[in-house]
Design a protein around this motif. Structure first.
Motif, PDB file in Angstrom:
ATOM      1  N   GLY B  17      50.434  34.348  40.279  1.00 17.73           N
ATOM      2  CA  GLY B  17      49.284  33.560  40.689  1.00 17.73           C
ATOM      3  C   GLY B  17      47.970  34.068  40.121  1.00 17.73           C
ATOM      4  N   LEU B  18      47.995  35.265  39.505  1.00 14.74           N
ATOM      5  CA  LEU B  18      46.760  35.877  39.023  1.00 14.74           C
ATOM      6  C   LEU B  18      46.495  35.477  37.573  1.00 14.74           C
ATOM      7  CD1 LEU B  18      44.560  38.259  39.565  1.00 14.74           C
ATOM      8  CD2 LEU B  18      46.102  39.539  38.071  1.00 14.74           C
ATOM      9  N   THR B  19      45.313  34.943  37.310  1.00 11.29           N
ATOM     10  CA  THR B  19      44.939  34.637  35.936  1.00 11.29           C
ATOM     11  C   THR B  19      44.130  35.816  35.402  1.00 11.29           C
ATOM     12  OG1 THR B  19      44.888  32.318  36.528  1.00 11.29           O
ATOM     13  CG2 THR B  19      43.869  32.929  34.442  1.00 11.29           C
ATOM     14  N   ALA B  20      44.767  36.648  34.582  1.00 10.75           N
ATOM     15  CA  ALA B  20      44.123  37.868  34.099  1.00 10.75           C
ATOM     16  C   ALA B  20      43.165  37.557  32.962  1.00 10.75           C
ATOM     17  CB  ALA B  20      45.173  38.881  33.647  1.00 10.75           C
ATOM     18  N   VAL B  21      43.553  36.590  32.123  1.00  8.44           N
ATOM     19  CA  VAL B  21      42.707  36.170  31.012  1.00  8.44           C
ATOM     20  C   VAL B  21      42.652  34.649  31.059  1.00  8.44           C
ATOM     21  CG1 VAL B  21      42.447  36.101  28.511  1.00  8.44           C
ATOM     22  CG2 VAL B  21      43.327  38.168  29.610  1.00  8.44           C
ATOM     23  N   ASP B  22      41.439  34.094  31.050  1.00  7.19           N
ATOM     24  CA  ASP B  22      41.280  32.672  31.325  1.00  7.19           C
ATOM     25  C   ASP B  22      40.563  31.983  30.160  1.00  7.19           C
ATOM     26  OD1 ASP B  22      41.111  30.235  32.495  1.00  7.19           O
ATOM     27  OD2 ASP B  22      40.002  30.891  34.277  1.00  7.19           O
ATOM     28  N   THR B  23      41.304  31.215  29.374  1.00  7.60           N
ATOM     29  CA  THR B  23      40.771  30.450  28.233  1.00  7.60           C
ATOM     30  C   THR B  23      39.695  31.229  27.465  1.00  7.60           C
ATOM     31  OG1 THR B  23      39.247  29.338  29.728  1.00  7.60           O
ATOM     32  CG2 THR B  23      41.280  28.169  29.155  1.00  7.60           C
ATOM     33  N   VAL B  24      40.108  32.362  26.949  1.00  4.03           N
ATOM     34  CA  VAL B  24      39.161  33.220  26.226  1.00  4.03           C
ATOM     35  C   VAL B  24      39.197  32.916  24.728  1.00  4.03           C
ATOM     36  CG1 VAL B  24      38.734  35.589  25.480  1.00  4.03           C
ATOM     37  CG2 VAL B  24      39.140  35.096  27.892  1.00  4.03           C
ATOM     38  N   SER B  25      38.071  32.623  24.167  1.00  2.00           N
ATOM     39  CA  SER B  25      37.940  32.461  22.722  1.00  2.00           C
ATOM     40  C   SER B  25      36.882  33.447  22.230  1.00  2.00           C
ATOM     41  CB  SER B  25      37.508  31.033  22.373  1.00  2.00           C
ATOM     42  OG  SER B  25      38.437  30.107  22.866  1.00  2.00           O
TER      43      SER B  25
END
Lengths: 765, 243
Positions: B17-25
């Motif tokens: 459930g944890l988003t560690a990296v979120d749509t990183v550019s």
């Protein structure tokens, strides 16, 4: 249809037992990080204890069950954890594996001591075979129903334990980060203890339930190898998921009984195939599973080895050949044969020095690779007939090459995984070879070729002597010296290899696979090459061993022999060629000489025969006891011995030379029959082991390291202890604070590359 | 601005459930030091693992130069010129400092085309990184600050185009960090591209041309050191806002 239902029920019951055993395995692995190779042995001991109470002493079944499951099993698990497993933190995976293997071998030896394997121990089903129900026209015994119900209860219970209880959730956390768990108010050691107690309980339960449904006769070896069936089932859940483990167990159980039901009974290998099924399923699962994710985890373990230079290895090799030749002069034929056999095992153990000592990979079935090489040499490498038959050098080459290729096929699926999987995969292969290949004793007609053929004809192969080029090895002395020279050459070769660029790469693979991969190393290719090379060495040793024995049976290649070989080589020192020499000799002939001498004394009769027989049993337990202590000195006892001699060479050279001269004199006396060989051997051995200790007694100041710099008691600094410049400097370096001119200690004034390590060392030790 | 040599495109990593990296550019510029900063747990090391192939992203792509390397295993990325160091040291503990460097050259020679002279190159790098004095020591016996330099020198042996450094200055003394900063500037001047994860803001502000700031898995700011230092979102993430 009745056949189908009957076998489905049987399969479900078998699967239920696998499930109970496998869930215990998964439980302990996930809460203590140690894969318990002795899990099947626990089941075996539990089954024997139950037999003793219920059928030996005729206790009522409920009482016997309560004592076995409620007292003996938890006690066994708790003792194992407290005495052995707890000491395995910060050791390499190899050490953890070898220690539980030692426990397993110890338990087998113990059971054979307490319950004579030559007498049958039969157990009845609960409520007897007659007590049964009819469902869909199929009869199910009460025992089978009980087994199924217990399995379901355990599956549900484990699910609830792990997901609904505080203890269960904490248990899942133990293996991830024990320190963090401790900060959260749990006691990781207590949780691991609970998991070992529960694991032992589940193992014993499986052992008690399985024996009556699989023939009713207890067999220590078969029950001990239950660990492989349980492991195969647990692989369905990648050693983590309990529900998937139960699914895997049911699949395995059903597959095993359907093979029995539907494979034509005219096929001579159907029953062998059934026994080997878990191993085959295991390989299939290994091949299907995706590659393990690389994880950064180069924690510093306690194992340490020094790599000798090639020059030192050369000197060592020459010394070995000379010493063996001098010993040979003292010996009669019978002794020469024994020493030669020991050297053959040392040659096999050398494969482990490369694979495990240098590259950090595991092989628990060295003897099975020896068996493959022996079979190839026997079937395709012999020229001449009758007494003139010889294994040729081409036969040896072919056999070694085939063994390397088989090694690649066996290891490839497991090499993509963590080290543990390779250990288990090779062990499964070892059992497979014993059950399928070495059990292939009756001739069957080969398809297409229409020749009658069997791999292990009649169960005994007469292996001819070897002939390498012009050298005929049928003479005992020639054979002994040849195998010694081969060992010395290979040993030197391995040291040279370790000092080469290839050797550095396999060391990197062992120390940090993830860093090696990030530098561009193809890990699977490198592991594969090491494994093939190692299998080839095992095969070469195996051919020598078989030629030395002459008439080999499946017992010469048993998985238990392989396990003892690994264990003793690791306890001697897996990082050293000398470790292979000692481990091989101990596993191959050392302990069996001790045991058989005691047995001979016991059979000689007289008032002491009881004592001798007890001593024989105690000696059978010795290798396991040696193995269990590996946790204390994971680098092996040779490592400690070498350290002692290195110090002596620096500080007590006179004593060293004196001892050498004394032993030379003793040798001459033995050669001229003034003193007995036995005394020469005993005194030499005792001298080698005790000399560093004697030197330490004589010159304590020189032989011990300078005392480490006193470590500041950080909490007390500035309160009960003065805040000295040394303390300040050490603090600064430990915390990596800026080097300010405030400090007056010379060593800290310039934290250049030369000075800084000394200070840091003082802080960390 | 310099052209990017390594870039991510909407990379997302979820652990359950944890988003560690979120749509990183983000991108790493050629021939410069690009900083990647953020509070603990912001997702910096996870992003590093995605870049180097130790972690497969849930979504998004990674490009090295013209090539999409999202699905390449770690070793193949190294062959294409990606090198890294580790926050928790991953040295080869049974080897000496010198052999830690040499084995990197051995690995390069055994797995890639074009041989390098391992002996000469390792001596050059020992000299360059100031490790010559301790080259024969067991790497297990040196302090953390120097061990970090050994990791950098070892990564350089593989002749990378892009070097990812994961907290290289932690455990170093101020003196060591200063020398380290000078080393980074020299490497960049020689054409290397560097991506730096670091908590030592002095070092970051000193050597980076471009900085990306991560917080809770998202990029909250990108720009020059001066721009980033004044960005309200960054100040809030590091110091916290008045509630």
């Amino acid at each position: 249809m009745t056949i189908f239902f009957t076998y489905t029920v049987l399969g479900l019951v078998l699967g239920a037992v696998y499930g109970i055993a496998a869930s215990g395995l998964v439980l302990t692995y996930n809460t203590s990080g140690v894969f318990n190779f002795a899990h099947g042995a626990e089941a075996m001991l539990g089954a024997f204890v139950y037999w003793q109470l219920r059928f030996g002493w005729h206790w009522p079944a409920p009482v016997a069950l309560v004592v076995t499951l409620g007292l003996v099993a938890p006690l066994m698990g708790a003792l194992l954890y407290l005495l052995v497993i707890r000491g395995l933190r910060n050791t390499a995976e190899v050490t953890k594996i070898v220690v539980t293997v030692a426990i397993m071998l110890g338990m087998v030896a113990l059971s054979q001591w307490l319950w004579n394997p030559n007498q049958p121990h039969t157990v009845d089903q609960f409520f007897g075979y007659a007590s049964s129900f009819k469902v869909f026209g199929v009869s199910i015994t009460t025992h089978e129903v009980i087994t199924l119900v217990i399995a379901v209860l355990i599956a549900v219970g484990m699910r609830l334990l792990f997901h609904r209880t505080r203890v269960g959730v904490a248990m899942r956390a133990v293996v991830d980060d024990p320190d963090l768990l401790q900060l959260n108010g749990h006691n990781p050691q207590r949780l691991s203890l609970i998991s070992w107690v529960l694991g032992a309980g589940l193992a014993v339960l499986a052992g008690v339930l399985v024996s009556p449904i699989s023939g009713g006769t207890l067999d220590a070896n078969v029950l001990t190898l239950l660990v492989i069936d349980a492991f195969a089932a647990a692989m369905f859940g990648r050693l983590r998921s309990i529900p998937r483990t139960f699914v895997g167990s049911i699949v395995l159980g059903l597959a095993a009984t359907y093979v029995l039901a539907y494979f034509p009974s005219t096929w001579s290998w159907t029953s062998n195939f059934r026994i080997s099924l878990p191993m085959i399923v295991l390989f299939a699962v290994l091949i299907i599973l995706p590659q393990d994710r690389l994880q950064a985890a180069a924690t510093r373990t306690r194992e340490r080895y020094r790599v000798p230079s090639v020059r030192k290895a050369l000197a060592g090799g020459v010394a070995l050949v000379v010493v063996v030749f001098l010993l040979r002069l003292l010996m009669v034929d019978a002794d020469i044969i024994v020493l030669a056999l020991g050297m053959c095992f040392a040659l096999m153990a050398l494969s482990l020095t490369l694979l495990t000592g240098y590259a950090g990979q595991m092989n628990l079935a060295v003897c099975s690779f020896a068996a493959i090489a022996t079979l190839v040499a026997y079937h395709a490498g012999v020229s001449g007939t009758g007494v003139g038959a010889r294994i040729t050098e081409w036969g040896v080459l072919l056999a070694v090459a085939v063994t390397a290729v088989i090694g690649a096929i066996v290891a490839l699926p497991a090499l993509r995984m963590r080290g543990l999987y390779l250990a288990l995969g090779t062990m499964a292969f070892g059992v497979f070879v014993s059950d399928m290949v070495l059990a292939d004793i009756s001739p069957h007609v080969l398809p297409l070729l229409h020749i009658k053929f069997s791999l292990f004809t009649q169960g005994t192969l007469i292996i001819p002597a070897m002939r390498i080029g012009p050298l005929d090895l049928s003479d005992h002395t020639t054979f002994l010296m040849s195998v010694t020279v081969v060992f010395a050459l290979l040993g030197i070769g391995l040291v040279a290899l370790r000092n080469s660029s290839y050797g550095r790469r396999i060391a990197a693979l062992k120390d940090s696979p993830v860093a090696a991969a990030m530098l561009g190393q193809n890990l699977v290719r490198l592991k594969l090459s090491v494994f093939m090379l190692s299998a080839a060495i095992a095969g070469l040793g195996g051919i020598f061993m078989a030629a030395s024995v002459g008439a080999v049976t499946a017992d010469n290649f048993s998985i238990f022999l392989s396990l003892a070989l690994v264990m003793l080589t690791v306890s001697a020192g897996i990082g050293y060629v000398t470790g292979a020499l000692l481990g091989g000799i101990m596993a191959g002939v050392g302990f069996s000489i001790v045991i058989s001498s005691f047995n001979n004394l016991a059979h000689g009769g007289g008032g002491l025969s009881g004592l001798w027989s007890t001593l024989a049993h105690v000696s059978a337990l010795l290798p396991a006891l040696v193995g269990v202590t590996i946790g204390q000195s994971p680098s092996g006892f040779l490592h400690e011995l070498f350290l002692g001699y290195r110090r002596m060479a620096q500080h007590a050279r006179g004593l060293l030379i004196g001892a050498g001269v004394a032993d030379a004199v003793l040798y001459v006396l033995a050669l001229t029959k003034v003193v007995d060989n036995w005394w020469f051997g005993f005194l030499t051995y005792a001298g080698i082991v005790l000399l560093p200790a004697i030197a330490q007694g004589l010159r304590p100041a020189l032989m011990t390291d300078p005392p480490p710099a006193p470590k500041p008691d950080w909490e007390a600094v500035g309160v009960d202890q003065p805040y000295t410049d040394q303390v300040r400097a050490a603090l600064d370096t430990a915390l990596a604070l800026p080097a300010t001119p405030r400090r007056t200690v010379p060593v800290a004034a310039d934290p250049g590359p030369a000075a800084a390590p000394a200070v840091a060392h003082a802080v960390t030790t | 601005m310099k052209s990017p040599v390594l870039r991510t495109e909407d990379v997302t990593v979820r652990f359950g459930g944890l988003t560690a990296v979120d749509t990183v550019s983000i991108d790493v510029a050629e021939g410069a030091v690009t900083g990647l900063i953020g509070p603990n747990g912001a997702g910096k090391t996870t992003l590093f693992n995605v870049l180097t192939g130790l972690q497969r992203p849930t979504a998004g792509r990674v490009h090295l130069g013209e090539h999409d390397i999202t699905r390449l295993p770690a070793a193949r990325r190294a062959h294409r010129g990606l090198g890294r160091t580790f926050q928790r040291l991953e040295l080869f503990l049974s080897l000496s400092v010198r052999d830690n460097l040499r084995v990197a050259g051995d690995i390069r020679n055994a797995n890639q085309r074009g041989r390098i002279d391992v002996a000469r190159e390792s001596e050059r790098l020992l000299e360059l990184t100031g490790l010559s004095g301790i080259a024969d020591k067991d790497v297990a016996d040196i302090p953390t600050g120097q061990a970090r330099v050994v990791e950098v020198a070892r990564a350089l042996m593989a002749q990378p185009r892009v070097l990812l450094l994961d907290e290289p200055a932690s455990g170093q003394t101020e003196h060591e960090t200063q020398r380290f900063g000078a080393l980074l500037r020299q490497l960049v001047a020689d054409g290397l591209s560097i991506c730096l994860v670091e908590h030592d803001m002095g070092l970051v502000m000193q050597v980076c041309e471009q900085i990306h700031v991560l917080d809770y898995g998202k990029v909250i700011a990108s720009g020059t050191p001066a721009q980033v230092q004044q960005d309200p979102a960054v100040i809030a993430a590091y110091i916290g806002t008045a509630a």
